[in-house]
Design a protein around this motif. Structure first.
Motif, PDB file in Angstrom:
ATOM      1  N   UNK A  29      36.415  54.461  68.795  1.00 11.24           N
ATOM      2  CA  UNK A  29      37.384  54.578  69.885  1.00 11.24           C
ATOM      3  C   UNK A  29      36.781  55.288  71.089  1.00 11.24           C
ATOM      4  N   UNK A  30      36.012  56.333  70.811  1.00 11.24           N
ATOM      5  CA  UNK A  30      35.385  57.072  71.910  1.00 11.24           C
ATOM      6  C   UNK A  30      34.368  56.214  72.645  1.00 11.24           C
ATOM      7  N   UNK A  31      33.615  55.435  71.890  1.00 12.79           N
ATOM      8  CA  UNK A  31      32.626  54.545  72.510  1.00 12.79           C
ATOM      9  C   UNK A  31      33.326  53.506  73.377  1.00 12.79           C
ATOM     10  N   UNK A  88      29.702  50.064  63.971  1.00 11.11           N
ATOM     11  CA  UNK A  88      30.931  50.753  63.585  1.00 11.11           C
ATOM     12  C   UNK A  88      32.149  49.842  63.582  1.00 11.11           C
ATOM     13  N   UNK A  89      31.994  48.646  64.152  1.00 10.66           N
ATOM     14  CA  UNK A  89      33.138  47.744  64.254  1.00 10.66           C
ATOM     15  C   UNK A  89      33.459  47.135  62.888  1.00 10.66           C
ATOM     16  N   UNK A  90      34.728  46.698  62.661  1.00  6.37           N
ATOM     17  CA  UNK A  90      35.121  46.143  61.360  1.00  6.37           C
ATOM     18  C   UNK A  90      34.224  45.007  60.896  1.00  6.37           C
ATOM     19  N   UNK A  91      34.156  44.826  59.578  1.00  5.63           N
ATOM     20  CA  UNK A  91      33.254  43.840  58.980  1.00  5.63           C
ATOM     21  C   UNK A  91      33.573  42.410  59.402  1.00  5.63           C
ATOM     22  N   UNK A 141      41.257  47.917  63.003  1.00  2.00           N
ATOM     23  CA  UNK A 141      41.323  49.365  62.904  1.00  2.00           C
ATOM     24  C   UNK A 141      39.944  49.947  63.213  1.00  2.00           C
ATOM     25  N   UNK A 142      39.927  50.981  64.028  1.00  2.00           N
ATOM     26  CA  UNK A 142      38.651  51.527  64.464  1.00  2.00           C
ATOM     27  C   UNK A 142      38.537  52.999  64.082  1.00  2.00           C
ATOM     28  N   UNK A 143      37.331  53.444  63.823  1.00  2.00           N
ATOM     29  CA  UNK A 143      37.090  54.851  63.567  1.00  2.00           C
ATOM     30  C   UNK A 143      37.173  55.622  64.878  1.00  2.00           C
ATOM     31  N   UNK A 144      37.292  56.944  64.779  1.00  5.39           N
ATOM     32  CA  UNK A 144      37.352  57.773  65.982  1.00  5.39           C
ATOM     33  C   UNK A 144      36.103  57.630  66.848  1.00  5.39           C
TER      34      UNK A 144
END
Length: 435
Positions: free
Chosen positions: A13-15, A57-60, A7-10
Motif C-alpha cells: 500500500x505504501x509503495x 508483493x502483489x497477490x499471486x 488484498x495488499x500488504x501494508x
C-alpha cells in the motif's frame, strides 16, 4: 472478480502511494535535469527497483504473469547487450546501457501503474489521484514556461536560427511537447466535467496559459495536440448540448478557445515555424548566417529522418541474423556517430530487433487488447467524456511516439503514457461491468 485477490500488504500500500505521488514529482525531476543535477536518473532508476519489489508483493493472481514477463525482459536485455558487445564495433557501453534501461522503464511502468490503479479503484472504489495530478503538473510546467519567457531564460527548442520557440527550463522541447500533448486533453476534461460556473472560471485561465505554452514551444506536436483536443471538445460538447440545453455554455466556451487559438497562432513561435516550413522565405537577408539557415531548414526537415532511416535499413540488411532478432543497439551499426530516426516504433525495431520490439511492447499490446475488448463489449454506449479524453491523451501519446519519437525511450514522457494507459484500462473495465 474475487476481491481477496487484490488484498495488499501494508508495504504494498505504501509503495502504491509512492508511485501515485511520483507522478507529481516529474516536473521537478525534469527541471533538475536541465540544471545538471543528477537526481532525475537516480530517482527513476530507484522507481524501477521499487516497481519490481511491488510486483513481488502483489497477490499471486498477478504475480505469475508479471514475474514471467520480467524474467523474459531481463534475459532479453542481457542477451541484447552481450550480442552487441561481441558483434558491434564501436560499442559505447555507457550509452548502450543507458538507452536500454530508459527504454525498459516504459514497459515496467505500464505494468506497475496498471496494478496500482486497479488496486486503488477496487479497494477504495475511487480513482487514483493520478488524473488529478496530471493537470497540476501541466499547470506547473506552464508557469515555468511563463517565468522563463519573462526572464528570457528559456532553452531554445531548435538550434536553427530561423525557427522560434523555447522549452522553458526543461532540457528537451520534443519531450516537453509529448508531455503537454498527453496532459492537455486531461486539462480540457477538467474544464468540461466541473459543474460549478465558478470552478470553470478558475480553470479557464489555466487552460489559456497551457495553450499559450504549447504554442510557445514551437513544435507541430504541441500545436496539433491543442487543435485535436479542442476539436474533440467541440464535438463532445455539441452532443451534450443536444441532450441538455444547460451544456450549451461548455460548447460556447470550447468553441471560443478554438477560435482564439487559431487567431493568435500566427503571432506565436509555432506560427513562425510553420511559415518557415511551408512558405518560401522571401524577406530581405538580415545576416548571412540567418539567411543560410532559412534556406537549409526546409530540405533538412524533409530529408533528415528519411536519410537516417535509409542508413539504418541498410545497416539492418547487412547485420548478422542474430542482430536482426535482438537488435543493433543504440543508433544501429554506425560508423561515425549513432543517430536515431526519432520515430519510436522504427527505432525500437532497429535498435532492439524483431524479438525485442515484441517483448518491449507486449504489456501495451495486452492492455490495449483488454481496453478495446471492454469498449466493444459495451457497443460504444459507455464512451463518456472521461473515457473519450483519457483515450485521446493515450492516442496522442502513441501518435507522438510513432511520428516524432521521444516518448517510449524517454522516461520523462513515458511515465505519463504508462499512467494514462493504466487509467484508461480501469475506466473501460468499469464501463464494461456497469453495462
Amino acid at each position: 472478480m474475487n476481491p481477496s485477490l487484490y488484498m495488499r500488504s501494508e508495504p504494498a500500500k505504501r509503495i502504491e502511494h509512492l508511485f501515485v505521488y511520483f507522478i507529481l514529482l516529474q516536473p521537478v525531476l525534469d527541471i533538475s535535469a536541465y540544471f545538471d543535477l543528477l537526481i532525475s536518473d537516480l530517482f527513476r532508476l530507484l522507481a524501477m527497483g521499487l516497481g519490481a519489489v511491488y510486483i513481488v508483493l502483489h497477490p499471486k493472481a498477478k504475480k505469475k504473469k508479471t514475474l514471467l514477463y520480467f524474467i523474459v525482459l531481463i534475459v532479453f536485455i542481457v542477451l541484447h547487450l552481450s550480442i552487441n558487445v561481441w558483434v558491434k564495433a564501436p560499442f559505447h557501453s555507457q550509452t548502450e546501457l543507458t538507452y536500454t534501461i530508459k527504454t525498459a522503464f516504459f514497459p515496467e511502468m505500464v505494468i506497475v501503474y496498471a496494478l496500482v490503479t486497479l488496486s486503488f479503484c477496487r479497494q477504495r472504489n475511487e480513482q487514483t489521484s493520478i488524473l488529478r495530478f496530471i493537470p497540476i503538473n501541466i499547470g506547473f510546467i506552464s508557469a515555468i514556461m511563463l517565468l522563463a519567457t519573462l526572464t528570457d531564460s528559456g532553452n531554445r527548442t531548435y538550434g536553427a536560427l530561423a525557427k522560434a520557440g523555447h522549452s522553458g527550463w526543461f532540457f528537451s522541447g520534443n519531450e516537453l511537447s509529448a508531455i503537454m500533448a498527453m496532459g492537455f486533453p486531461i486539462i480540457v476534461l477538467s474544464l468540461l466535467t466541473v459543474n460549478s460556473l465558478a470552478k470553470k472560471c478558475i480553470i479557464l485561465p489555466l487552460v489559456g496559459i497551457v495553450i499559450w505554452s504549447m504554442l510557445t514551444i514551437g513544435t507541430k506536436v504541441s500545436f496539433g495536440a491543442v487543435l485535436i483536443s479542442l476539436v474533440t471538445a467541440v464535438f463532445a460538447s455539441s452532443i451534450n448540448a443536444m441532450r441538455n440545453k444547460k451544456n450549451r455554455f461548455d460548447l460556447t466556451l470550447v468553441s471560443l478557445l478554438f477560435i482564439i487559438t487559431i487567431l493568435v497562432m500566427p503571432e506565436t513561435p509555432i506560427g513562425n515555424n510553420l511559415n518557415v516550413l511551408l512558405i518560401p522565405h522571401e524577406d530581405e537577408s538580415t545576416g548571412e548566417v540567418e539567411q543560410d539557415d532559412v534556406i537549409k531548414t526546409k530540405p533538412q526537415l524533409l530529408s533528415g529522418r528519411r536519410a537516417f532511416l535509409e542508413q539504418l535499413n541498410e545497416q539492418y540488411r547487412r547485420a548478422p541474423f542474430i542482430q536482426k532478432m535482438f537488435g543493433m543497439g543504440y543508433g544501429g551499426n554506425f560508423v561515425d556517430e549513432p543517430k536515431l530516426v526519432e520515430m519510436d516504433a522504427i527505432d525500437l525495431f532497429f535498435n532492439f530487433g524483431l524479438i525485442g520490439i515484441i517483448i518491449l511492447l507486449l504489456p501495451v499490446l495486452y492492455i490495449g487488447y483488454r481496453i478495446i475488448a471492454n469498449i466493444i463489449y459495451t457497443r460504444l454506449t459507455a464512451v463518456d467524456q472521461p473515457l473519450l479524453f483519457t483515450g485521446l491523451a493515450v492516442g496522442l501519446g502513441f501518435g507522438t511516439a510513432f511520428v516524432a519519437g521521444h516518448v517510449v525511450s524517454a522516461p520523462a514522457a513515458s511515465i505519463y503514457l504508462a499512467a494514462l494507459l493504466s487509467h484508461l484500462l480501469v475506466l473501460s473495465e468499469k464501463r464494461q461491468k456497469s453495462t
